[in-house]
Structure formats: C-alpha cells, structure tokens
Write an enzyme that holds these catalytic residues in place. Sequence first.
Site, PDB file in Angstrom:
ATOM      1  N   ASP A 166      79.556 -18.262 -13.024  1.00  0.00           N
ATOM      2  CA  ASP A 166      79.389 -19.343 -13.988  1.00  0.00           C
ATOM      3  C   ASP A 166      78.835 -18.754 -15.282  1.00  0.00           C
ATOM      4  OD1 ASP A 166      78.438 -21.580 -15.473  1.00  0.00           O
ATOM      5  OD2 ASP A 166      78.213 -22.741 -13.628  1.00  0.00           O
ATOM      6  N   SER A 191      76.594 -30.028 -13.992  1.00  0.00           N
ATOM      7  CA  SER A 191      76.067 -29.482 -15.241  1.00  0.00           C
ATOM      8  C   SER A 191      74.976 -30.398 -15.810  1.00  0.00           C
ATOM      9  CB  SER A 191      77.207 -29.256 -16.225  1.00  0.00           C
ATOM     10  OG  SER A 191      76.828 -28.400 -17.269  1.00  0.00           O
ATOM     11  N   HIS A 237      82.350 -22.284 -14.198  1.00  0.00           N
ATOM     12  CA  HIS A 237      81.549 -23.495 -14.376  1.00  0.00           C
ATOM     13  C   HIS A 237      82.361 -24.757 -14.072  1.00  0.00           C
ATOM     14  CE1 HIS A 237      78.152 -25.797 -15.711  1.00  0.00           C
ATOM     15  NE2 HIS A 237      78.821 -26.381 -16.685  1.00  0.00           N
TER      16      HIS A 237
END
Length: 275
Positions: free
Chosen positions: A226, A97, A255
């Site tokens: 996601d 991320s 995610h």
Amino acid sequence: MSRITTKDGTGLFYKDWGSKEAQPILFSHGWPLSADVWDTQMVFFADQGFRTVAHDRRSHGRSDQVWANNTMDQYADDLAELIQTLDLHDVILVGHSTGGGEVTRYIGRHGTARVAKVALIGAVPPLMLMTEANQGGLPIDAFDGIRAGTFNNRSQFFRDLTIPFYGYNREGAVISDGIRDEFWRQGMMGGLKGQLDSIRAFSESDFHADLAKFDVPTLVLHGDDDQIVPIGASALETVKIVKDAVLKIYPGADHGLTQTHQDRFNADLLAFIRN
C-alpha cells in the site's frame, strides 16, 4: 435520491439496498471518493442476504458541500445520525482508508451498542502523521504535497493519484482505464474546500484512544504494498491496540484492493462476517 439532513443542516446522500429486514452492512468510503466505490460490494452482499448501506461523506459525492465542520469528529457524528435515522442495529461497519478513520472515531464517540463487527480496510488509524511518538508515520511534507496537488490542479492530481493508489506503477500491473476514470469522476464530484479539510482530518487525527474502545470482533485487512497508507504505521499498529483483532495481509496488494482484488476481498469479508 435518498438523503438525510444532519443536526447542523447538512444534506447527506446515501444508498440503501437489499432487504430492510436483513442484517445491515454499512460501508464508509475513502478520500476523495463517494459511496459509488462500494457498488460492487453492495450488490454482492445484498445478494448474500444482507442490507447494504453507503453514504457520501459531507463535501463528497452528492452530499452537501459545506465550508466548515469537515472534521473526523463531524464525520463520525454524521455516521451516527445515519445509523440512528435508518434505525440500524447489529450493524457491520466496513471502512476503507479515511472511511476506516470515520468508523473508528464513531466507536470512540458513540460506542458499539448498535455494532456487531468492524472491518478496517487499508485504514488510516491509528495515526498517519509522523510525530515524535509516531516515527513510523509519514512526514507533514507528504500531506502538504497532497494539499498542493489538490488545490493547484485537482483534476490532474486525481488522475495521477490513481497510479500509486492502485499499484499501477508496479511491474506487471494491468492498468484499467475504467477504474482510473471512475476514481476521477467520483473525486471531481466533491467540493474542493471539504476535500482540502479532509486531508488534515485523515492525516492528523489520532485514533489511539478510539481503537482502545473496540469491544467487538474486528478485521484489519491491508495490502503490504500500500503506497498511500503504509501498513507499518497503520494496520500493524492497530492490531496491537484492538484486542483479538484478526489481521489479514494481502502480499503485494495496493491501496485500492477492494477493486483490484475484488473477488478475494468480497470472499474474505463474507467469511469474517459469517464466522
């Protein structure tokens, strides 16, 4: 606790596990978490014979909460200082991320002289924000909502965020209260100002030029469900820029797949590293 002090006087907490003589893997965490989110991977890969390192980004976790310099450039420079201080060479960089942005900007600013391979997991590059040139991105309203939720009632917002983060709003999902509690704990350890600044850093940083500088084997791994970093504007665009990048998609994955798909992820990352 292990710490380094950066050139601007910021104290950064880090973990350094496994043999110091082994090849290092450095893990960079997502927002608003800390190095603790990588504990399982750190133990797994240390048991496989690697040195594993992870740090708390400035204003996150146990690192100093600073008022200024919560930017992607500074995150990358902090990463460089950690790598230099620990004298890491032939390092494998793994970023999830926001951490994927941090790793990418590190290469853009500091090159790959110390880097063997890179893995970008559910990562934010090349650009999350919708612009005229990036129509697949998310509108600014989405990030303004994250800012408002974090500012107005951070504790509740972090707890609510776990639902889409881990795909717990999907049919058949098995909700783990433990994972939700741990996300909340890590998020609440960070500083509000730095976390607010980080929203701009991860959403508005343009990584196209950084990705063009990649010249080491690269794994781009993403879940196609996601809900935080949609795959279309991230992984699918990144592999168009990074030469010979390996794209691995987890159908239906969320995610937080490093946790919800822990064993599969560990095995796939190990295979990439050893290939």
